[in-house]
Motif scaffolding. Structure first.
Motif: not given
Length: 308
Positions: A231, A216, A266-267, A233-234
């Motif tokens: 950061t 992301q 997620g991060d 993010r995914w």
């Protein structure tokens, strides 16, 4: 006239052996297999008939070899034919008793064993596979019997037989049947690969997980500055375990590992390092590298203007 006395004693008749039928034909029996036939031994005399039955290989007495029969009694004697070679055989079953001996004939033909299927392993797990991607696993089909084993393999979506079907295998022959898992959605999938043949059927389990990672951030055109924290993010679905994060400075041609293993939460914070580039890409993948995603377009890594 003269009269003379006579005396005598009536005694039981001696035992007398009877064996029926006079012979047995086992016909055709596959090598490695066996067939049974039955003779009936009977005491058609008096007293007690005692004895035993025997035969030479490939014939043998399976049951009833010893007998002790009162007058009129009978017993079944089961003879088994177990050919080890492809050939015609003849012999006899020898009944020896206290009332004489009888040897009825036996015949049989050893024929080639039929085909018999073997499939290994018992199951295959494809693990995590990226949605839209695929992975292969192999089952080995072997003819452990005789003749020619012919058959085919099939599976239902998202599994499918990729190669090795149909098959035709002589005695001892083997072939790899490649099964492909191609998930079109995230989630866990199970199924079976069905092997049908003239030497029996087999079913082997298959399982796999459709997984997906979506990077992301960074966004296209975003600027990251060296020595500052950013950061990454995914989002992920259908994936368990840690992930690996990689960086490319040449638009995805080559990759360097930023974090070899980090929780799939997620991060991830990363302190940006040089050198600077306008062709930055971030890639997040599972530890096997099978499931991965790269951010959509290049971003920029710049020198920190506050410190230079």
């Amino acid at each position: 006239n003269v009269s003379r006395g006579v005396t005598g004693v009536g005694t039981p008749p001696p035992p007398q052996i009877s064996v029926t039928p006079a012979s047995q034909d086992f016909a055709a029996v596959a090598v490695g297999g066996s067939a049974d036939r039955t003779f009936t031994v009977q005491n058609i005399g008096g007293g007690t008939l005692t004895g035993s039955a025997s035969a030479s290989s490939p014939f043998g007495v399976f049951s009833g070899s010893s007998f002790s029969l009162a007058a009129g009694a009978s017993q079944d004697v089961v003879v088994r034919f177990s050919p080890a070679l492809e050939a015609s055989y003849s012999g006899s079953v020898n009944f020896t008793s206290n009332a004489g001996n009888v040897s009825p004939g036996v015949t049989g033909v050893g024929t080639p064993p039929p085909p018999q299927i073997s499939v290994t392993p018992a199951s295959q797990d494809f693990g995590a596979v990226a949605v839209g991607g695929s992975a292969n696993r192999t089952f080995t089909v072997r003819n452990i019997g005789g003749g020619t084993l012919t058959g085919s393999a099939s599976a239902s979506s998202p599994f499918g037989v990729f190669s090795g079907s149909p098959f035709s295998l002589h005695t001892g022959g083997s072939l790899g049947v490649v099964v492909r898992f191609s998930p079109t959605a995230t989630g866990s999938f199970t199924g079976n690969v069905s092997f049908t043949s003239n030497g029996g059927n087999a079913s082997r389990g298959v399982s796999g997980t459709g997984a997906q990672i979506t990077v992301q951030t960074p966004k296209a055109g975003e600027a990251w500055y060296i020595n500052r924290n950013v950061t990454i993010r995914w989002a992920s679905r259908g994936l368990s375990g840690n992930v690996k994060i990689e960086l490319s400075r040449d638009g995805g041609i080559s990759w360097a590992t930023l974090l070899p293993s980090t929780p799939n939460d997620g991060d991830q914070t990363w302190k940006v390092t040089g050198p600077a580039t306008r062709q930055g890409r971030i890639r997040v993948c599972d530890l096997s590298g099978a499931v991965r995603d790269t951010n959509d377009a290049n971003f920029t890594i710049l020198r920190d203007v506050l410190t230079h």
